[in-house]
Design a protein around this motif. Structure first.
Motif, PDB file in Angstrom:
ATOM      1  N   GLN A 434      -9.477  11.653   5.460  1.00  0.00           N
ATOM      2  CA  GLN A 434      -9.247  10.293   5.929  1.00  0.00           C
ATOM      3  C   GLN A 434      -8.655   9.469   4.781  1.00  0.00           C
ATOM      4  O   GLN A 434      -8.413  10.004   3.699  1.00  0.00           O
ATOM      5  CB  GLN A 434     -10.541   9.727   6.508  1.00  0.00           C
ATOM      6  CG  GLN A 434     -10.905  10.469   7.798  1.00  0.00           C
ATOM      7  CD  GLN A 434     -12.120   9.913   8.521  1.00  0.00           C
ATOM      8  OE1 GLN A 434     -13.193  10.483   8.462  1.00  0.00           O
ATOM      9  NE2 GLN A 434     -11.944   8.809   9.202  1.00  0.00           N
ATOM     10  N   ILE A 435      -8.416   8.201   5.020  1.00  0.00           N
ATOM     11  CA  ILE A 435      -7.604   7.406   4.089  1.00  0.00           C
ATOM     12  C   ILE A 435      -8.415   6.225   3.565  1.00  0.00           C
ATOM     13  O   ILE A 435      -9.185   5.603   4.300  1.00  0.00           O
ATOM     14  CB  ILE A 435      -6.314   6.928   4.804  1.00  0.00           C
ATOM     15  CG1 ILE A 435      -5.466   8.139   5.210  1.00  0.00           C
ATOM     16  CG2 ILE A 435      -5.500   5.994   3.916  1.00  0.00           C
ATOM     17  CD1 ILE A 435      -4.272   7.796   6.080  1.00  0.00           C
ATOM     18  N   ILE A 436      -8.199   5.914   2.310  1.00  0.00           N
ATOM     19  CA  ILE A 436      -8.934   4.822   1.664  1.00  0.00           C
ATOM     20  C   ILE A 436      -8.379   3.459   2.071  1.00  0.00           C
ATOM     21  O   ILE A 436      -7.212   3.337   2.471  1.00  0.00           O
ATOM     22  CB  ILE A 436      -8.856   4.991   0.122  1.00  0.00           C
ATOM     23  CG1 ILE A 436     -10.045   4.329  -0.572  1.00  0.00           C
ATOM     24  CG2 ILE A 436      -7.531   4.438  -0.431  1.00  0.00           C
ATOM     25  CD1 ILE A 436     -10.219   4.762  -2.022  1.00  0.00           C
ATOM     26  N   THR A 437      -9.220   2.442   2.010  1.00  0.00           N
ATOM     27  CA  THR A 437      -8.756   1.053   2.122  1.00  0.00           C
ATOM     28  C   THR A 437      -9.379   0.275   0.971  1.00  0.00           C
ATOM     29  O   THR A 437     -10.398   0.677   0.407  1.00  0.00           O
ATOM     30  CB  THR A 437      -9.189   0.386   3.446  1.00  0.00           C
ATOM     31  OG1 THR A 437     -10.618   0.475   3.560  1.00  0.00           O
ATOM     32  CG2 THR A 437      -8.540   1.039   4.642  1.00  0.00           C
ATOM     33  N   PHE A 438      -8.767  -0.840   0.629  1.00  0.00           N
ATOM     34  CA  PHE A 438      -9.268  -1.665  -0.463  1.00  0.00           C
ATOM     35  C   PHE A 438      -9.596  -3.065   0.046  1.00  0.00           C
ATOM     36  O   PHE A 438      -8.749  -3.733   0.631  1.00  0.00           O
ATOM     37  CB  PHE A 438      -8.230  -1.759  -1.593  1.00  0.00           C
ATOM     38  CG  PHE A 438      -7.871  -0.415  -2.172  1.00  0.00           C
ATOM     39  CD1 PHE A 438      -8.756   0.254  -2.997  1.00  0.00           C
ATOM     40  CD2 PHE A 438      -6.669   0.195  -1.855  1.00  0.00           C
ATOM     41  CE1 PHE A 438      -8.445   1.499  -3.517  1.00  0.00           C
ATOM     42  CE2 PHE A 438      -6.341   1.439  -2.364  1.00  0.00           C
ATOM     43  CZ  PHE A 438      -7.238   2.101  -3.198  1.00  0.00           C
ATOM     44  N   GLY A 439     -10.853  -3.457  -0.158  1.00  0.00           N
ATOM     45  CA  GLY A 439     -11.249  -4.818   0.189  1.00  0.00           C
ATOM     46  C   GLY A 439     -10.943  -5.728  -0.989  1.00  0.00           C
ATOM     47  O   GLY A 439     -11.067  -5.329  -2.153  1.00  0.00           O
ATOM     48  N   THR A 440     -10.519  -6.948  -0.720  1.00  0.00           N
ATOM     49  CA  THR A 440     -10.187  -7.888  -1.801  1.00  0.00           C
ATOM     50  C   THR A 440     -11.138  -9.078  -1.786  1.00  0.00           C
ATOM     51  O   THR A 440     -11.870  -9.298  -0.820  1.00  0.00           O
ATOM     52  CB  THR A 440      -8.741  -8.399  -1.658  1.00  0.00           C
ATOM     53  OG1 THR A 440      -8.590  -9.015  -0.372  1.00  0.00           O
ATOM     54  CG2 THR A 440      -7.746  -7.255  -1.791  1.00  0.00           C
ATOM     55  N   MET A 441     -11.124  -9.823  -2.871  1.00  0.00           N
ATOM     56  CA  MET A 441     -11.950 -11.026  -2.977  1.00  0.00           C
ATOM     57  C   MET A 441     -11.285 -12.133  -2.161  1.00  0.00           C
ATOM     58  O   MET A 441     -10.372 -12.808  -2.638  1.00  0.00           O
ATOM     59  CB  MET A 441     -12.094 -11.440  -4.441  1.00  0.00           C
ATOM     60  CG  MET A 441     -12.864 -10.442  -5.280  1.00  0.00           C
ATOM     61  SD  MET A 441     -13.367 -11.147  -6.857  1.00  0.00           S
ATOM     62  CE  MET A 441     -14.083  -9.710  -7.651  1.00  0.00           C
ATOM     63  N   GLY A 512     -13.521  -3.759  -3.670  1.00  0.00           N
ATOM     64  CA  GLY A 512     -14.239  -2.524  -3.370  1.00  0.00           C
ATOM     65  C   GLY A 512     -13.389  -1.609  -2.517  1.00  0.00           C
ATOM     66  O   GLY A 512     -12.294  -1.975  -2.082  1.00  0.00           O
ATOM     67  N   VAL A 513     -13.880  -0.400  -2.298  1.00  0.00           N
ATOM     68  CA  VAL A 513     -13.138   0.572  -1.497  1.00  0.00           C
ATOM     69  C   VAL A 513     -13.893   0.882  -0.215  1.00  0.00           C
ATOM     70  O   VAL A 513     -15.111   0.748  -0.149  1.00  0.00           O
ATOM     71  CB  VAL A 513     -12.870   1.879  -2.274  1.00  0.00           C
ATOM     72  CG1 VAL A 513     -12.133   1.608  -3.556  1.00  0.00           C
ATOM     73  CG2 VAL A 513     -14.167   2.625  -2.565  1.00  0.00           C
ATOM     74  N   GLY A 514     -13.149   1.270   0.793  1.00  0.00           N
ATOM     75  CA  GLY A 514     -13.742   1.653   2.065  1.00  0.00           C
ATOM     76  C   GLY A 514     -12.909   2.748   2.698  1.00  0.00           C
ATOM     77  O   GLY A 514     -12.016   3.315   2.066  1.00  0.00           O
ATOM     78  N   ARG A 515     -13.187   3.011   3.962  1.00  0.00           N
ATOM     79  CA  ARG A 515     -12.477   4.075   4.683  1.00  0.00           C
ATOM     80  C   ARG A 515     -11.696   3.463   5.827  1.00  0.00           C
ATOM     81  O   ARG A 515     -12.222   2.654   6.584  1.00  0.00           O
ATOM     82  CB  ARG A 515     -13.497   5.093   5.199  1.00  0.00           C
ATOM     83  CG  ARG A 515     -12.876   6.316   5.834  1.00  0.00           C
ATOM     84  CD  ARG A 515     -13.954   7.301   6.255  1.00  0.00           C
ATOM     85  NE  ARG A 515     -14.908   6.692   7.178  1.00  0.00           N
ATOM     86  CZ  ARG A 515     -15.789   7.373   7.893  1.00  0.00           C
ATOM     87  NH1 ARG A 515     -15.861   8.673   7.757  1.00  0.00           N
ATOM     88  NH2 ARG A 515     -16.611   6.763   8.707  1.00  0.00           N
ATOM     89  N   HIS A 516     -10.429   3.818   5.940  1.00  0.00           N
ATOM     90  CA  HIS A 516      -9.568   3.325   7.013  1.00  0.00           C
ATOM     91  C   HIS A 516     -10.181   3.680   8.374  1.00  0.00           C
ATOM     92  O   HIS A 516     -10.695   4.779   8.566  1.00  0.00           O
ATOM     93  CB  HIS A 516      -8.182   3.960   6.876  1.00  0.00           C
ATOM     94  CG  HIS A 516      -7.148   3.368   7.773  1.00  0.00           C
ATOM     95  ND1 HIS A 516      -7.015   3.736   9.089  1.00  0.00           N
ATOM     96  CD2 HIS A 516      -6.204   2.421   7.556  1.00  0.00           C
ATOM     97  CE1 HIS A 516      -6.024   3.046   9.637  1.00  0.00           C
ATOM     98  NE2 HIS A 516      -5.514   2.250   8.728  1.00  0.00           N
ATOM     99  N   ALA A 517     -10.115   2.725   9.290  1.00  0.00           N
ATOM    100  CA  ALA A 517     -10.788   2.894  10.580  1.00  0.00           C
ATOM    101  C   ALA A 517     -10.315   4.122  11.338  1.00  0.00           C
ATOM    102  O   ALA A 517     -11.102   4.789  12.011  1.00  0.00           O
ATOM    103  CB  ALA A 517     -10.572   1.649  11.436  1.00  0.00           C
ATOM    104  N   GLY A 518      -9.033   4.449  11.256  1.00  0.00           N
ATOM    105  CA  GLY A 518      -8.550   5.563  12.069  1.00  0.00           C
ATOM    106  C   GLY A 518      -7.626   6.530  11.362  1.00  0.00           C
ATOM    107  O   GLY A 518      -7.310   7.584  11.894  1.00  0.00           O
ATOM    108  N   GLY A 519      -7.159   6.184  10.175  1.00  0.00           N
ATOM    109  CA  GLY A 519      -6.135   6.979   9.513  1.00  0.00           C
ATOM    110  C   GLY A 519      -6.629   8.341   9.046  1.00  0.00           C
ATOM    111  O   GLY A 519      -7.651   8.448   8.386  1.00  0.00           O
ATOM    112  N   VAL A 520      -5.887   9.383   9.417  1.00  0.00           N
ATOM    113  CA  VAL A 520      -6.160  10.744   8.954  1.00  0.00           C
ATOM    114  C   VAL A 520      -4.847  11.313   8.426  1.00  0.00           C
ATOM    115  O   VAL A 520      -3.793  11.136   9.047  1.00  0.00           O
ATOM    116  CB  VAL A 520      -6.698  11.636  10.099  1.00  0.00           C
ATOM    117  CG1 VAL A 520      -6.798  13.094   9.664  1.00  0.00           C
ATOM    118  CG2 VAL A 520      -8.064  11.138  10.561  1.00  0.00           C
TER     119      VAL A 520
END
Length: 670
Positions: A434-441, A512-520
């Motif tokens: 799966q694919i990473i996402t980045f949360g911002t301030m 911080g980092v998270g996981r993309h809702a649907g991306g593979v």
């Protein structure tokens, strides 16, 4: 351009960006511009055990005429011990060529995938992937440096010999003078060791912020990450005000007594020559029957599928266009798909959607630009006839705007993970992630964070945050412009002004980092041949260290496996209805429900649309009541109109007035 370095002065080889989430305030795009402004020809990005910002850094540097040097800080378990426990030490590696770049991807991936301690390697892993890499020993934080600070010169010599044996002339003793504990002592001992063993030295500044005046913002960011308060006397002060992006002149003054350490920064920059091949696509290998090409097999599947679709439309009395129109459109689309090199993409999507349906996993009928493809309809990827609804294929694929096709594929929430597991099994666990996402301030959160770190009262921060309008993409600047009450609150309080000054400095930085809702992402071979990998904290699942845009820049194909609760609820409802029907009654087929049912439209007009996909927000319910939809095309229009452009331009009012006859319909062209 990504070749020789002409600047006669100095190159920063140890720089952290905002993607070093614990300790930097440097935005990647600002970095390349700042390096150019300081008349330096190259810069290295060495975030700690990650390459999150690599593609953006590379593109930004190339765009600014700066040579990008690709690397990372690595933490590793040393043989140096403290109270009988092996110490975790630090060094930096820089990729010199393609081999080094691939080894860097592997090392940074191994720091998470299968690691005993998160983000920590062992020496053997680094030695095993040493090809094409150049090492800066980590100054006082490396194992050679720690031995020197402890006064164990013999151990330092032994360790330096081991590293030199593996890396040869690619191993450098690193010298840092940023005013922190033990640095000066380390520099003196390291220079003596270098002379004794004929090892090269190099000067770095362990950069974490751009300008000297950014130190307070940097410390605030560190405290936000660590959950500490700025003036806490027990807080560890790990950084100094000197860790900014110094000019070559400042570094020359700092190391005037060791000019070789400055000259070697240039030498290293000349030795590191990685050129990324961006924009080339590497599709997974789709297995086709012997003797057939991907193109021939796709065409065969599409023509058979279209024939079946047309027969079904004729049986249902819904074939109101000549079959020749369908045939011509299919031929045209196949030509574009072949020309752009994407037949494999369509076959891959066709396969996993077909598998999902065979497993009784509900799949959405198709939405987004992909619904404009007749090939997708023929292959069973979508269930919408693009000819009947006059949908444009060019919105999905266009030879004049080359980009990857991108189907938004909805699966039932309960079955989505099974489909991903099937894809992993088919293409190999090492090739799918799966694919990473980045949360911002963001605006509302950053003022709360800053207030907490500054030790301001909770009530003050709460009021300030609530005065910022709740709107996607809202910034502090826009909030102050829009809200007179907010502007007045800031002007009337020195404490609030202090919060805002710091919040402006930190707004938008990666938090911080998270996981993309649907991306593979699916690779044709091991993922680490293309992208570095990370392990998601919460799920423990594999994710790419590049976000969705950078994954595609690196050449991999992203597939959207979106979990949609609406599909799950519909599936439950259909099964409940069919389960309660008398024997012999025809079961309900959700794909064949009528699109002109008056009772359904009466319900829609009332605005009772909670849990109806894309029609359930408060603003949408209001629009539905005003529009009064009475045909399927009105629902299509509702979704198209309910977005910022039409809402702000007056197009929504025009549509409503014309539908109800209050305004004449005026077409711009016959």
């Amino acid at each position: 351009m990504v070749g020789e370095v002409e600047s006669p002065d100095f190159v920063h080889l140890r720089v952290h960006s905002e993607y070093n989430i614990a300790d930097s305030t440097i935005k990647v795009k600002q970095l390349s511009q700042a390096v150019a402004d300081r008349d330096m020809a190259a810069v290295a990005l060495t975030d700690s055990a990650n390459l999150f910002g690599l593609i953006k850094f590379y593109q930004s540097c190339v765009g600014s005429g700066i040579k990008p040097l690709i690397g990372a800080d690595l933490r590793y378990t040393s043989i140096v011990e403290s109270q009988g426990v092996p110490e975790v030490c630090r060094l930096a590696v820089l990729a010199m060529n393609g081999e080094g770049y691939k080894n860097l991807l592997k090392l940074v991936s191994e720091a998470y995938v299968g690691a005993e301690t998160r983000a920590v390697l062992n020496r053997e892993q680094i030695f095993a992937h040493s090809g094409g890499l150049l090492v800066l020993c980590g100054a006082r934080q490396g194992e050679v440096g720690r031995s020197l600070i402890k006064g164990d010169r013999q151990l330092a010599r032994t360790l330096a010999s081991e590293w030199s044996a593996v890396f040869g002339n690619r191993f450098y003793l690193e010298l840092v003078r940023s005013g922190r504990v033990d640095e000066q002592r380390h520099v003196a001992a390291a220079v003596a060791l270098a002379l004794d063993m004929d090892l090269p030295v190099v000067a770095t500044n362990d950069v974490c912020f751009l300008d000297a005046e950014d130190f307070e913002a940097h410390e605030t960011r560190v405290c936000i990450h660590d959950g500490r308060v700025l003036d806490d006397p027990r807080r560890e002060r790990r950084y100094s005000a000197e860790q900014y992006l110094k000019t070559p002149e400042e570094m020359a003054r700092l190391f005037a007594d060791i000019p070789e350490a400055l000259a070697n920064t240039l030498e290293i920059a000349k030795r590191c020559n990685v050129q990324l091949q961006l924009g080339r696509y590497f599709l997974p290998n789709y297995p086709v029957p012997d003797g057939l090409t991907l193109e021939v097999y796709l065409e065969r599947c599409a023509r058979v599928g279209l024939k079946e679709r047309l027969q079904a439309l004729a049986e249902w009395g819904e074939l109101d266009r000549p079959t020749e129109e369908y045939e011509a459109r299919l031929t045209y689309e196949l030509g574009v798909i072949h020309q752009m090199g994407f037949p494999g993409y369509f076959l891959i999507v066709m396969e996993f959607i077909s598998w999902a349906r065979q497993q009784d996993i509900p799949v959405g009928p198709g939405r987004g630009s992909g619904a404009g493809s007749l090939v997708a309809y023929a292959l069973g990827i979508t269930n919408l006839d693009p000819i009947r609804y006059d949908l444009l294929f060019e919105r999905f694929l266009n030879p004049e705007r080359v980009s990857m096709p991108d189907f938004d594929i909805d699966f039932c929430m309960e079955g989505r993970d099974r489909v991903i597991a099937h894809v992993c099994e088919r293409y190999g666990q090492e090739a799918v992630s799966q694919i990473i996402t980045f949360g911002t301030m963001a605006a509302k959160a950053v003022v709360r964070d800053v207030a907490r770190v500054q030790g301001k009262p909770y009530g003050l921060a709460d009021k300030l945050s609530k005065l910022i309008p709740f709107e996607v993409g809202m910034t502090l600047t826009r909030a102050v412009q829009q809200s007179a009450e907010l502007k007045e609150f800031i002007a009337g309080s020195e404490e609030v002004s202090e919060i805002m000054d710091m919040a402006y400095a930190l707004e938008g930085i990666v938090r911080g980092v998270g996981r993309h809702a649907g991306g593979v992402v699916i690779a044709p071979s091991a993922l680490t041949d293309f992208v570095p990998l990370y392990v998601d904290d919460q799920s423990g699942g594999l994710i790419s260290q590049f976000d969705k845009d950078d994954v595609e820049s690196a050449g991999l194909v992203k597939f959207d496996f979106l979990g949609l609760k609406t599909l799950t609820v519909i599936d439950w409802a259909v099964k409940a209805i069919n389960g309660s029907r008398a024997t012999g009654d025809e079961p309900l087929d959700i794909e064949r429900i009528p699109l002109d049912d008056p009772a359904t439209f009466e319900l829609l007009k009332s605005g009772e649309t909670t849990a109806v996909f894309q029609l359930e927000s408060r603003g949408m319910k209001d629009l539905i009541r005003r529009l009064g939809p009475d045909r399927i095309d009105d629902i299509v229009a509702l979704v198209a109109l309910f977005r910022p452009g039409p809402l702000q331009s007056g197009a929504v009012e025009d549509y409503i007035n014309r539908k109800h006859g209050r305004e004449a319909v005026r077409l711009p062209h016959p």
